[in-house]
Write a protein that holds these residues in place. Sequence first.
Motif, PDB file in Angstrom:
ATOM      1  N   LYS A  18       0.829  -1.199   0.000  1.00 35.55           N
ATOM      2  CA  LYS A  18       0.000   0.000   0.000  1.00 35.55           C
ATOM      3  C   LYS A  18       0.873   1.262   0.000  1.00 35.55           C
ATOM      4  O   LYS A  18       0.528   2.271  -0.612  1.00 35.55           O
ATOM      5  N   THR A  19       2.013   1.171   0.696  1.00 36.56           N
ATOM      6  CA  THR A  19       2.858   2.357   0.849  1.00 36.56           C
ATOM      7  C   THR A  19       3.278   2.931  -0.507  1.00 36.56           C
ATOM      8  O   THR A  19       3.232   4.146  -0.709  1.00 36.56           O
ATOM      9  N   ALA A  20       3.679   2.043  -1.399  1.00 33.78           N
ATOM     10  CA  ALA A  20       4.170   2.505  -2.696  1.00 33.78           C
ATOM     11  C   ALA A  20       3.058   3.203  -3.478  1.00 33.78           C
ATOM     12  O   ALA A  20       3.282   4.216  -4.133  1.00 33.78           O
TER      13      ALA A  20
ATOM     14  N   VAL B 170      -3.821   8.715   5.397  1.00 38.21           N
ATOM     15  CA  VAL B 170      -3.905   8.249   6.773  1.00 38.21           C
ATOM     16  C   VAL B 170      -3.650   6.751   6.742  1.00 38.21           C
ATOM     17  O   VAL B 170      -4.468   5.987   6.235  1.00 38.21           O
ATOM     18  N   ASP B 171      -2.487   6.346   7.242  1.00 43.22           N
ATOM     19  CA  ASP B 171      -2.108   4.941   7.170  1.00 43.22           C
ATOM     20  C   ASP B 171      -2.642   4.205   8.390  1.00 43.22           C
ATOM     21  O   ASP B 171      -2.710   4.756   9.473  1.00 43.22           O
ATOM     22  N   GLU B 172      -2.978   2.940   8.184  1.00 44.22           N
ATOM     23  CA  GLU B 172      -3.443   2.076   9.274  1.00 44.22           C
ATOM     24  C   GLU B 172      -4.558   2.791  10.022  1.00 44.22           C
ATOM     25  O   GLU B 172      -4.578   2.895  11.224  1.00 44.22           O
ATOM     26  N   GLN B 173      -5.514   3.213   9.252  1.00 45.66           N
ATOM     27  CA  GLN B 173      -6.524   4.160   9.675  1.00 45.66           C
ATOM     28  C   GLN B 173      -7.265   3.798  10.963  1.00 45.66           C
ATOM     29  O   GLN B 173      -7.519   4.654  11.770  1.00 45.66           O
TER      30      GLN B 173
ATOM     31  N   GLN C 124       9.906   4.506   9.596  1.00 41.83           N
ATOM     32  CA  GLN C 124      10.131   3.558   8.516  1.00 41.83           C
ATOM     33  C   GLN C 124       9.663   4.125   7.175  1.00 41.83           C
ATOM     34  O   GLN C 124      10.352   4.026   6.171  1.00 41.83           O
ATOM     35  N   HIS C 125       8.471   4.722   7.187  1.00 42.73           N
ATOM     36  CA  HIS C 125       7.977   5.360   5.958  1.00 42.73           C
ATOM     37  C   HIS C 125       8.956   6.423   5.491  1.00 42.73           C
ATOM     38  O   HIS C 125       9.265   6.520   4.309  1.00 42.73           O
ATOM     39  N   ALA C 126       9.428   7.225   6.450  1.00 42.80           N
ATOM     40  CA  ALA C 126      10.336   8.317   6.095  1.00 42.80           C
ATOM     41  C   ALA C 126      11.583   7.745   5.428  1.00 42.80           C
ATOM     42  O   ALA C 126      12.058   8.270   4.412  1.00 42.80           O
TER      43      ALA C 126
HETATM   44 MG    MG Z   1       1.766  -0.392   5.535  1.00 38.76          MG
END
Ligand code: MG
Length: 821
Positions: A427-429, A521-524, A457-459
């Motif tokens: 999903k991140t990509a 909004v990740d992992e909402q 980690q995202h950063a």
């Molecule tokens: Mg994720």
Amino acid sequence: MAPRDVPGSPPGARELMALFAPLRFAARQEGAGLERLAGLGATVRGALGLARRSGAPESPALGRLAAEAEVFDGLPAAERLAAVCRMAADLGSLVALPTDLGALARRGRIPPTPLAIPPEGRAERRARLATPLADVPGAHQAPRALLEERGRTTVEGALEFWPKGWQDRTHVKRVADLHAGEPGIAVVTVRTLRQQRMRNGKPMLKVATADGASRLELVFFNPPPWRHKQFQAGETILVSGEVTEGYGGVRQMAQPEVEKVTEGDSANFGRIVPIYVGPADHQHPALRKLMKRLVDEWAPFSVDDLPPEVRVRRRLLGRAEALAQAHFPSSGTDLAAAAARATEPFRRLVFEELFFLQLALALKRRGVRREPGIAFDASPARRAAARALIPFVFTGAQERAFAEIASDMGRPEPMNRLLQGDVGSGKTAVAFAAAMLAVQSGWQAAIMAPTEILAEQHARTLRGWLAGSGVEMVLVGAQARGREQREVRDALSSGRARIAVGTHALQEEGVTFARLGFVVVDEQHRFGVMQRARLMGKGVRPDVLVMTATPIPRTMALAFYGDLDQSKIDELPPGRAPVETRVFGDTQRKKAYEAARRELAAGRQAYVVYPLVEESEKIDLADATSGAEELRAILAPHPVALLHGQMKADEKEAVMARFRSGETRVLVATTVIEVGVDVPNATVMIVEHAERFGLSQLHQLRGRVGRGEARSQCLLIAHFSKAGGEARERLKTMVRTQDGFEIARADLRIRGPGEMLGTRQAGQPIFDVADLYRDEAILDEAREEAFRLAEVDPGLKRPENAPTAEALERWASRLSLARVG
Ligand code: MG
Ligand code: ADP
């Protein structure tokens, strides 16, 4: 097909039964099919003529059927189905109907035009239903207390105290006809009482009873004192329970439910009676009498919140009728269906609950849509440029999701979209590529993660992807102080930094954006809707992409994210080997450690996770700490590190950094690693006290391994002595499947939506009667109606919708979860 002769059937029955097939056919028609139904009236008239000629006696039902047939062929298509239902109902009172037509007939008994209550009448009716039970004339103290103890202090509250089951007392068998090994009900006369002792010395009460010449012995083990007083010789009682055969063939019931029979008690006898959760059997007769009274005398005043045309279109019972039937179903009701709440009264009650939830979502969605938003440049060239920064090729599913998001972003309405995808589906990509579309159009993008570790980690990931692009990204962390923090904030408020990654720290007062156009909004479901709204408020109607941590079943997505459009990534990146999952008892943990040792020796890394439950944070931390100590000894010389929620952010990050680099080989952690951590060299996941984790959590944890090409293992260590059947079921599900959507469905069935979303106290349901696992079909119908209404009257401003608007307000507070997401 001609109906066969039924021996002994009344005159004309055969001719009437010839109508089954045409009615069944008619009931299956929709739309154009209904238009073409002309001719059914003539068919029915013909059959009635034949039936009368064979001697069918005149009756009101026959008369109504004839009248209905007379006008049918001239009815508009929209009214035909209702007429078919009514004809089935009348036919049903003349001959026994097959099951499918029986269901049709029940709909036919619903009055076609519900009473329209003037607004002032509604307020009075609501006030009346809010009457405290204490003010209900003739409500006896004992049953009232039973309800009040359970928080049911008003008439309406009591009416919504739903039965857990029902018992059919329309026909009570004779004792002689009871069969051993089956549940039975009988009305018997008390003869004698005898106290005995069981082999283990505990007391036992035997009550000899009979109906006529047949004896039935009641047996009670360890009876409380009131039991003895329950039986008076010569009195008539109703008993129900499992029938067994005692010495010498005498019929027995062990621990039966016992009720006193009184003359003319229509709440307890000669009908299907309700059974409630909590009150004991001997408390039920009085409770039922009170309920019957409320149902008969008070329920008719309840306000029907459903719009009348919805009720008619969906053939739903009126509320009063639904309440009455929910407690006291009409005779002939299928008790198995009732126990599953698959009957008409519950269909109506469930529909109502889901309709107002969906209406709230539908209006919210319309509201957002109507405001002007940003139209980003989402041309193929820009899409390709955004994707080119990512060092791998999108899977087909990622490609699809990105295309859906991009085309939304290209339109001038604000986007509100949910991106679902299994753990590790990438999903991140997709979110990053979308954020780049915003950036390329000159806007800023913010990505909010639920934990510091995940934000970092995202950063790190994005920094890698952005290298050389010239796009500046900042990490907004809670731990940054002083100058560092000022610099980050300046970069955002000046517009120099184009992407912000962070936790809820992103929403702090001091964080401002020059031109925020896109929010992820990740992992909402870890954030409440209020938090999402706050971040959105930092831009002018930015496009919003919400990502769920775990797949959620379709019904749940509709129920809680029903105001969002949805995209799904239902495919994993190539080269992922399935994770082998095994369950170990507490005493077998050595085997799990051996498996871990083998992997460590091969250069791999391992996680060991301990549960962390808020109430006992200290104990659990102690568990993890001593667990880490033990593992250091057992797994030596491989370095072991501990990570837990009470560590400072920079300590945590240091521990993670050493694990990521491979310096630390084993990471012992409380569930802080649950979400999103990505270390492909880790191939072993050991979960301690696996019985204490929910399915979605276990699935998330397992998703931490199996990220590289090597085979991975998930080893679940469970303390079965402390585990219930549910826990066993969860672990079995984990072993059986790795499909996130299947796991989500199982989770929904086992725990219900509230706990799945992590927003409710254990055991506190979100819905009163609806069940997202069971009621998918009703949800679809309710959603259709709600969205239709929102389309026609988006502000519920029309006078005829005023009652619905008022009802929605009350339902919105009742269904407070409608606002999650
Ligand atoms: Mg994720
Ligand atoms: P999640 O959906 O759980 O957030 P991530 O976005 O963290 O998943 O992705 C999981 C891992 O898979 C990451 O290491 C990511 O770089 C990798 N990945 C994602 N998409 C692809 C792809 N199309 N091809 C190869 N690797 C991918």
